[in-house]
Scaffold this motif. Structure first.
Motif, PDB file in Angstrom:
ATOM      1  N   LEU A  19       0.818  -1.214   0.000  1.00  0.00           N
ATOM      2  CA  LEU A  19       0.000   0.000   0.000  1.00  0.00           C
ATOM      3  C   LEU A  19       0.849   1.260   0.000  1.00  0.00           C
ATOM      4  O   LEU A  19       1.958   1.276   0.523  1.00  0.00           O
ATOM      5  N   ILE A  20       0.261   2.311  -0.555  1.00  0.00           N
ATOM      6  CA  ILE A  20       0.735   3.680  -0.368  1.00  0.00           C
ATOM      7  C   ILE A  20      -0.377   4.387   0.392  1.00  0.00           C
ATOM      8  O   ILE A  20      -1.533   4.368  -0.039  1.00  0.00           O
ATOM      9  N   LEU A  21      -0.041   4.961   1.539  1.00  0.00           N
ATOM     10  CA  LEU A  21      -1.014   5.680   2.351  1.00  0.00           C
ATOM     11  C   LEU A  21      -0.735   7.156   2.162  1.00  0.00           C
ATOM     12  O   LEU A  21       0.358   7.632   2.470  1.00  0.00           O
ATOM     13  N   ARG A  22      -1.713   7.882   1.655  1.00  0.00           N
ATOM     14  CA  ARG A  22      -1.509   9.263   1.223  1.00  0.00           C
ATOM     15  C   ARG A  22      -2.725  10.108   1.548  1.00  0.00           C
ATOM     16  O   ARG A  22      -3.749   9.607   2.011  1.00  0.00           O
ATOM     17  N   ALA A  23      -2.602  11.402   1.235  1.00  0.00           N
ATOM     18  CA  ALA A  23      -3.691  12.353   1.466  1.00  0.00           C
ATOM     19  C   ALA A  23      -4.899  12.018   0.587  1.00  0.00           C
ATOM     20  O   ALA A  23      -4.739  11.530  -0.535  1.00  0.00           O
ATOM     21  N   PRO A  24      -6.093  12.305   1.099  1.00  0.00           N
ATOM     22  CA  PRO A  24      -7.277  12.172   0.254  1.00  0.00           C
ATOM     23  C   PRO A  24      -7.200  13.134  -0.931  1.00  0.00           C
ATOM     24  O   PRO A  24      -6.721  14.264  -0.797  1.00  0.00           O
ATOM     25  N   ARG A  25      -7.664  12.666  -2.094  1.00  0.00           N
ATOM     26  CA  ARG A  25      -7.718  13.468  -3.319  1.00  0.00           C
ATOM     27  C   ARG A  25      -9.145  13.503  -3.832  1.00  0.00           C
ATOM     28  O   ARG A  25      -9.913  12.571  -3.596  1.00  0.00           O
ATOM     29  N   LEU A  26      -9.456  14.532  -4.592  1.00  0.00           N
ATOM     30  CA  LEU A  26     -10.790  14.642  -5.180  1.00  0.00           C
ATOM     31  C   LEU A  26     -11.142  13.387  -5.974  1.00  0.00           C
ATOM     32  O   LEU A  26     -12.276  12.904  -5.925  1.00  0.00           O
ATOM     33  N   ALA A  27     -10.181  12.817  -6.670  1.00  0.00           N
ATOM     34  CA  ALA A  27     -10.430  11.617  -7.480  1.00  0.00           C
ATOM     35  C   ALA A  27     -10.852  10.419  -6.616  1.00  0.00           C
ATOM     36  O   ALA A  27     -11.451   9.472  -7.133  1.00  0.00           O
ATOM     37  N   ASN A  51     -24.740  13.625  -1.287  1.00  0.00           N
ATOM     38  CA  ASN A  51     -24.486  14.917  -0.635  1.00  0.00           C
ATOM     39  C   ASN A  51     -23.908  14.732   0.761  1.00  0.00           C
ATOM     40  O   ASN A  51     -22.975  15.434   1.164  1.00  0.00           O
ATOM     41  N   GLN A  52     -24.452  13.779   1.513  1.00  0.00           N
ATOM     42  CA  GLN A  52     -23.917  13.506   2.847  1.00  0.00           C
ATOM     43  C   GLN A  52     -22.509  12.915   2.756  1.00  0.00           C
ATOM     44  O   GLN A  52     -21.652  13.215   3.589  1.00  0.00           O
ATOM     45  N   ALA A  53     -22.276  12.082   1.743  1.00  0.00           N
ATOM     46  CA  ALA A  53     -20.941  11.513   1.550  1.00  0.00           C
ATOM     47  C   ALA A  53     -19.933  12.622   1.262  1.00  0.00           C
ATOM     48  O   ALA A  53     -18.793  12.559   1.721  1.00  0.00           O
ATOM     49  N   TRP A  54     -20.340  13.625   0.495  1.00  0.00           N
ATOM     50  CA  TRP A  54     -19.443  14.749   0.212  1.00  0.00           C
ATOM     51  C   TRP A  54     -19.053  15.449   1.511  1.00  0.00           C
ATOM     52  O   TRP A  54     -17.887  15.782   1.728  1.00  0.00           O
ATOM     53  N   ARG A  55     -20.013  15.668   2.383  1.00  0.00           N
ATOM     54  CA  ARG A  55     -19.718  16.303   3.678  1.00  0.00           C
ATOM     55  C   ARG A  55     -18.777  15.427   4.505  1.00  0.00           C
ATOM     56  O   ARG A  55     -17.848  15.923   5.141  1.00  0.00           O
ATOM     57  N   SER A  56     -19.007  14.136   4.493  1.00  0.00           N
ATOM     58  CA  SER A  56     -18.154  13.214   5.234  1.00  0.00           C
ATOM     59  C   SER A  56     -16.733  13.210   4.670  1.00  0.00           C
ATOM     60  O   SER A  56     -15.763  13.183   5.417  1.00  0.00           O
ATOM     61  N   PHE A  57     -16.620  13.250   3.350  1.00  0.00           N
ATOM     62  CA  PHE A  57     -15.303  13.297   2.710  1.00  0.00           C
ATOM     63  C   PHE A  57     -14.571  14.591   3.095  1.00  0.00           C
ATOM     64  O   PHE A  57     -13.379  14.580   3.398  1.00  0.00           O
ATOM     65  N   GLY A  58     -15.324  15.702   3.122  1.00  0.00           N
ATOM     66  CA  GLY A  58     -14.754  16.970   3.575  1.00  0.00           C
ATOM     67  C   GLY A  58     -14.290  16.908   5.026  1.00  0.00           C
ATOM     68  O   GLY A  58     -13.293  17.525   5.400  1.00  0.00           O
TER      69      GLY A  58
END
Length: 187
Positions: A19-27, A51-58
Motif C-alpha cells: 500500500l501507499i497511504l496518502r492524502a485524500p484526493r478529489l479523485a 451529498n452527505q458523503a461529500w460532507r463526510s469526505f470533507g
C-alpha cells in the motif's frame, strides 16, 4: 500550485509492502461515495446519500487541517486504486484518539490490507505524532473489525455510548513499547 496540491505535498506519505497511504484526493471521492452509499458503511455512519458523503469526505480532509493529522487513503500498489482509509482520528465527541480503518469494497477484504494499514498508521501515531495511547471504536455487531482489532493486539476495554452511532466498544491498542505495536509486525 493549488491549495489541493499544497495539501497533498505537505501530507505525509506512508508506504507498506502493498500500500501507499496518502492524502485524500478529489479523485478518491467516487470510491468513497460508493462505499458510503452501500450497506458496508453501516458501521461507519452510513449509508449516506451522495451529498452527505461529500460532507463526510470533507470531514476527512478538514481533520488534517484542524488536528494536523488524519486518516490516509489506502492506494493499492499493484493497481493504483484507492481502496479505503486508515489512520489517526480524533473528531469531536471521541473519548480518546483512535486508529481507524475502512475497506471500501468487499473484493479488497481478506487480503490483510486493513491490518497492514492499521499497523503502519499506529506506528505513525506513536513514532511521529508522539501518541502514548490509542483506541479503536468499533460498533457493536461489527465482528470483522473486532476480529481485526484482536489480530492487532488490542484488548476490549469497556464501551462508549456515542450520540450519533450508539453502543460502541473501546478496543485498546498495545502501548508503543509493546511487542507488535509498530510497522514491523504486518499481519
Amino acid at each position: 500550485m493549488t491549495l489541493a496540491d499544497t495539501f497533498a505535498a505537505k501530507t505525509p506519505v506512508l508506504e507498506t509492502p502493498r500500500l501507499i497511504l496518502r492524502a485524500p484526493r478529489l479523485a478518491d471521492f467516487e470510491g468513497f461515495a460508493a462505499y458510503q452509499a452501500s450497506p458496508r458503511s453501516r458501521f461507519t455512519g452510513g449509508p449516506l446519500d451522495r451529498n452527505q458523503a461529500w460532507r463526510s469526505f470533507g470531514h476527512l480532509v478538514g481533520h488534517w487541517v484542524l488536528r494536523g493529522y488524519g486518516v490516509f487513503v489506502l492506494q493499492d500498489r499493484a493497481t493504483g486504486a484507492a481502496i479505503g482509509t486508515a489512520g489517526p482520528w480524533f473528531p469531536e465527541g471521541w473519548p480518546e484518539p483512535e486508529i481507524a480503518w475502512t475497506i471500501w469494497d468487499s473484493a479488497d477484504e481478506r487480503r490483510g490490507l486493513a491490518a497492514e494499514a492499521a499497523l503502519a498508521t499506529r506506528a505513525f501515531a506513536y513514532e511521529t505524532l508522539g501518541w502514548t495511547r490509542a483506541i479503536s471504536l468499533i460498533l457493536d455487531g461489527n465482528a470483522r473489525s473486532a476480529a481485526l482489532a484482536q489480530r492487532l493486539g488490542c484488548q476490549r476495554e469497556g464501551g462508549f455510548e456515542h450520540a450519533q452511532f450508539g453502543a460502541t466498544a473501546i478496543w485498546r491498542h498495545p502501548a508503543p513499547d509493546a511487542q507488535g505495536a509498530g510497522m514491523e509486525a504486518y499481519a
